[in-house]
Design a protein around this motif. Sequence first.
Motif, PDB file in Angstrom:
ATOM      1  N   ALA A 114     -24.741 -37.688  63.352  1.00  0.00           N
ATOM      2  CA  ALA A 114     -24.891 -36.441  64.120  1.00  0.00           C
ATOM      3  C   ALA A 114     -23.785 -36.311  65.170  1.00  0.00           C
ATOM      4  N   HIS A 115     -23.394 -37.459  65.745  1.00  0.00           N
ATOM      5  CA  HIS A 115     -22.329 -37.437  66.746  1.00  0.00           C
ATOM      6  C   HIS A 115     -20.987 -37.074  66.085  1.00  0.00           C
ATOM      7  N   ILE A 116     -20.732 -37.639  64.918  1.00  0.00           N
ATOM      8  CA  ILE A 116     -19.508 -37.307  64.161  1.00  0.00           C
ATOM      9  C   ILE A 116     -19.504 -35.828  63.802  1.00  0.00           C
ATOM     10  N   LYS A 117     -20.680 -35.310  63.425  1.00  0.00           N
ATOM     11  CA  LYS A 117     -20.769 -33.902  63.044  1.00  0.00           C
ATOM     12  C   LYS A 117     -20.444 -32.996  64.226  1.00  0.00           C
ATOM     13  N   ARG A 118     -20.961 -33.349  65.419  1.00  0.00           N
ATOM     14  CA  ARG A 118     -20.683 -32.538  66.594  1.00  0.00           C
ATOM     15  C   ARG A 118     -19.197 -32.540  66.934  1.00  0.00           C
ATOM     16  N   MET A 119     -18.574 -33.720  66.804  1.00  0.00           N
ATOM     17  CA  MET A 119     -17.166 -33.854  67.208  1.00  0.00           C
ATOM     18  C   MET A 119     -16.189 -33.355  66.143  1.00  0.00           C
ATOM     19  N   TYR A 120     -16.454 -33.692  64.878  1.00  0.00           N
ATOM     20  CA  TYR A 120     -15.467 -33.426  63.816  1.00  0.00           C
ATOM     21  C   TYR A 120     -16.018 -32.594  62.653  1.00  0.00           C
ATOM     22  N   GLY A 121     -17.211 -32.063  62.799  1.00  0.00           N
ATOM     23  CA  GLY A 121     -17.852 -31.380  61.684  1.00  0.00           C
ATOM     24  C   GLY A 121     -17.032 -30.248  61.101  1.00  0.00           C
ATOM     25  N   LYS A 122     -16.412 -29.436  61.964  1.00  0.00           N
ATOM     26  CA  LYS A 122     -15.666 -28.276  61.468  1.00  0.00           C
ATOM     27  C   LYS A 122     -14.429 -28.714  60.673  1.00  0.00           C
ATOM     28  N   SER A 123     -13.690 -29.719  61.201  1.00  0.00           N
ATOM     29  CA  SER A 123     -12.481 -30.162  60.488  1.00  0.00           C
ATOM     30  C   SER A 123     -12.836 -30.838  59.168  1.00  0.00           C
ATOM     31  N   ILE A 124     -13.964 -31.575  59.145  1.00  0.00           N
ATOM     32  CA  ILE A 124     -14.411 -32.200  57.898  1.00  0.00           C
ATOM     33  C   ILE A 124     -14.797 -31.123  56.888  1.00  0.00           C
ATOM     34  N   LEU A 125     -15.462 -30.083  57.359  1.00  0.00           N
ATOM     35  CA  LEU A 125     -15.850 -28.974  56.482  1.00  0.00           C
ATOM     36  C   LEU A 125     -14.610 -28.313  55.885  1.00  0.00           C
ATOM     37  N   VAL A 126     -13.611 -28.066  56.726  1.00  0.00           N
ATOM     38  CA  VAL A 126     -12.365 -27.441  56.233  1.00  0.00           C
ATOM     39  C   VAL A 126     -11.727 -28.306  55.152  1.00  0.00           C
ATOM     40  N   ASP A 127     -11.655 -29.628  55.405  1.00  0.00           N
ATOM     41  CA  ASP A 127     -11.054 -30.532  54.419  1.00  0.00           C
ATOM     42  C   ASP A 127     -11.815 -30.519  53.103  1.00  0.00           C
ATOM     43  N   GLU A 128     -13.135 -30.553  53.171  1.00  0.00           N
ATOM     44  CA  GLU A 128     -13.950 -30.581  51.955  1.00  0.00           C
ATOM     45  C   GLU A 128     -13.861 -29.275  51.179  1.00  0.00           C
ATOM     46  N   ILE A 129     -13.790 -28.158  51.897  1.00  0.00           N
ATOM     47  CA  ILE A 129     -13.618 -26.863  51.221  1.00  0.00           C
ATOM     48  C   ILE A 129     -12.271 -26.822  50.509  1.00  0.00           C
ATOM     49  N   ASN A 130     -11.228 -27.317  51.179  1.00  0.00           N
ATOM     50  CA  ASN A 130      -9.904 -27.342  50.545  1.00  0.00           C
ATOM     51  C   ASN A 130      -9.891 -28.235  49.313  1.00  0.00           C
ATOM     52  N   ASN A 131     -10.516 -29.404  49.408  1.00  0.00           N
ATOM     53  CA  ASN A 131     -10.591 -30.305  48.251  1.00  0.00           C
ATOM     54  C   ASN A 131     -11.361 -29.663  47.110  1.00  0.00           C
ATOM     55  N   LEU A 132     -12.466 -29.005  47.452  1.00  0.00           N
ATOM     56  CA  LEU A 132     -13.290 -28.344  46.440  1.00  0.00           C
ATOM     57  C   LEU A 132     -12.520 -27.222  45.763  1.00  0.00           C
ATOM     58  N   LEU A 133     -11.769 -26.454  46.559  1.00  0.00           N
ATOM     59  CA  LEU A 133     -10.966 -25.361  45.997  1.00  0.00           C
ATOM     60  C   LEU A 133      -9.894 -25.894  45.054  1.00  0.00           C
ATOM     61  N   ASN A 134      -9.180 -26.936  45.479  1.00  0.00           N
ATOM     62  CA  ASN A 134      -8.118 -27.500  44.634  1.00  0.00           C
ATOM     63  C   ASN A 134      -8.677 -28.020  43.308  1.00  0.00           C
ATOM     64  N   ASP A 135      -9.770 -28.779  43.394  1.00  0.00           N
ATOM     65  CA  ASP A 135     -10.369 -29.325  42.167  1.00  0.00           C
ATOM     66  C   ASP A 135     -10.874 -28.205  41.265  1.00  0.00           C
ATOM     67  N   THR A 136     -11.547 -27.238  41.863  1.00  0.00           N
ATOM     68  CA  THR A 136     -12.122 -26.139  41.083  1.00  0.00           C
ATOM     69  C   THR A 136     -11.034 -25.334  40.391  1.00  0.00           C
ATOM     70  N   LEU A 137      -9.971 -25.008  41.139  1.00  0.00           N
ATOM     71  CA  LEU A 137      -8.890 -24.199  40.571  1.00  0.00           C
ATOM     72  C   LEU A 137      -8.159 -24.952  39.464  1.00  0.00           C
ATOM     73  N   ASN A 138      -7.856 -26.215  39.700  1.00  0.00           N
ATOM     74  CA  ASN A 138      -7.145 -27.002  38.686  1.00  0.00           C
ATOM     75  C   ASN A 138      -7.990 -27.174  37.423  1.00  0.00           C
ATOM     76  N   ASN A 139      -9.293 -27.420  37.610  1.00  0.00           N
ATOM     77  CA  ASN A 139     -10.179 -27.561  36.450  1.00  0.00           C
ATOM     78  C   ASN A 139     -10.279 -26.251  35.680  1.00  0.00           C
ATOM     79  N   TYR A 140     -10.329 -25.160  36.401  1.00  0.00           N
ATOM     80  CA  TYR A 140     -10.438 -23.847  35.745  1.00  0.00           C
ATOM     81  C   TYR A 140      -9.185 -23.545  34.923  1.00  0.00           C
ATOM     82  N   ILE A 141      -8.033 -23.826  35.509  1.00  0.00           N
ATOM     83  CA  ILE A 141      -6.768 -23.587  34.796  1.00  0.00           C
ATOM     84  C   ILE A 141      -6.717 -24.433  33.528  1.00  0.00           C
ATOM     85  N   GLY A 142      -7.182 -25.682  33.633  1.00  0.00           N
ATOM     86  CA  GLY A 142      -7.196 -26.559  32.462  1.00  0.00           C
ATOM     87  C   GLY A 142      -8.182 -26.100  31.410  1.00  0.00           C
TER      88      GLY A 142
END
Length: 449
Positions: free
Chosen positions: A52-80
């Motif tokens: 919970a402490h990590i989420k309060r401090m870094y939650g937004k940046s972690i969310l941004v990173d995970e969304i970017n990773n999800l987008l990259n994987d999803t787009l690459n898989n779709y193209i393939g």
Amino acid sequence: MNITQEKQGNLGAVVKIKITPEDYTQKVEKAIKEQAKKANLPGFRKGMVPPAHIKRMYGKSILVDEINNLLNDTLNNYIGEQKLEILGQPLPKMDDTKEFNWDGNDEFEFDYELGLAPSFDVDITSADKFTGYVVKADQETLDARIKNIRKSYGKMTNPEAAESGDVLWSELTQLSPDGSVFEGGITNTASVRLDLIEDGEILKSLIGLKAGDEVEIDLKKAFADDAQLAKVLNISEEDAKELQSKFRLTVKNVNRLEEADLNQEFFDKLFGKDTVTDEAGFVAKITEEVEGMFKQDADRQLSNDIYEKLLQKYTLELPDEFLKRWLKATNEKLSDEELEQGYADFAKNLRWTLIENKIMKDNSIEIKYEDVFKTAKERLDAQFRMYSPSPMPEDQLAQYTVQFLQDKENANRIFEEVKAIKTFDYIKSVATIDEQEIDYKKFTELTKA
């Protein structure tokens, strides 16, 4: 998650990716827990920071990173999965009207623009005709090569008077406009090679000089190349470019590299013991070597002719506007002017790459490591032979090749070369190649035209 594709003309598409909290919540929570185990924060033992402490401090940046990773994987898989042949890389479409809270409850929608490769067939048959040149060594080229090799194994002598091709070991002293020594000017002792003198009148004035002779010389006029002038005077190229003064050249010694005698010792050094035993055999070997080099030039010319004619035959349409935007997006320092000036060449090379890839794919042409290693080894061998006609031992050459290919840039360059060789070899095997003998001078004129 929802993914849709909208066509944009013949060679473009926009892929829309919609992401809901159900798509990313578990990934974000997992990432938060993993970071909590690794975190080293004041007031907590390492690995014991509450998620919970990590989420309060870094939650937004972690969310941004995970969304970017999800987008990259999803787009690459779709193209393939859709088997889309894209050019360049997907470009995100900016939409300033969309605002996200990044609080873990957002539904996201991202659009990506794609540039698609054109669909086409490559059909090479015997009806495709090209001229393959067999270049023969002329006497002048042969004599020059023989002279060069004999000098490489020759000995240094000190004749009394200089002749064309000799080297003058000289003291060079800068002069004032009135012909007197320029006080505080440039002085240097250096070798002046007569074969590098560009001006015919100056060369004539140096022929016949002996040790102790002096002559006034315009070195700027003598050496058209500022780099060579800078080397002779031991100054910078910038200073050489601005130099106006004449110099006094005082000959200290005349050096001449005599050609090696055509004897068995010389033949054995070049080709191995008793491989060549007389002058006729020596000339035959050099002719073979020279015409082997000509063959490489002729092969390059044939490949260039094939390249140009196939590009004319297959005029492929490209998503030009997308590619220009992609080039700008991936090269921040690229100006609009540079883009316009260089785009035609970029597009030409890209069209050839598409043709090349199509030929490789349709004909199941593979590139193996052995092919890359063999080609790299041949290139290194040729490079070493420029400095010594004697071949390098096989085990040592193989070791150099392994080291050479450990560099990723070298490996990629050789891979592309092998790819080109295999493509052209296939084309030559099915097209009609009309062989034509031609002497070296005519071939040179033809390739310059």
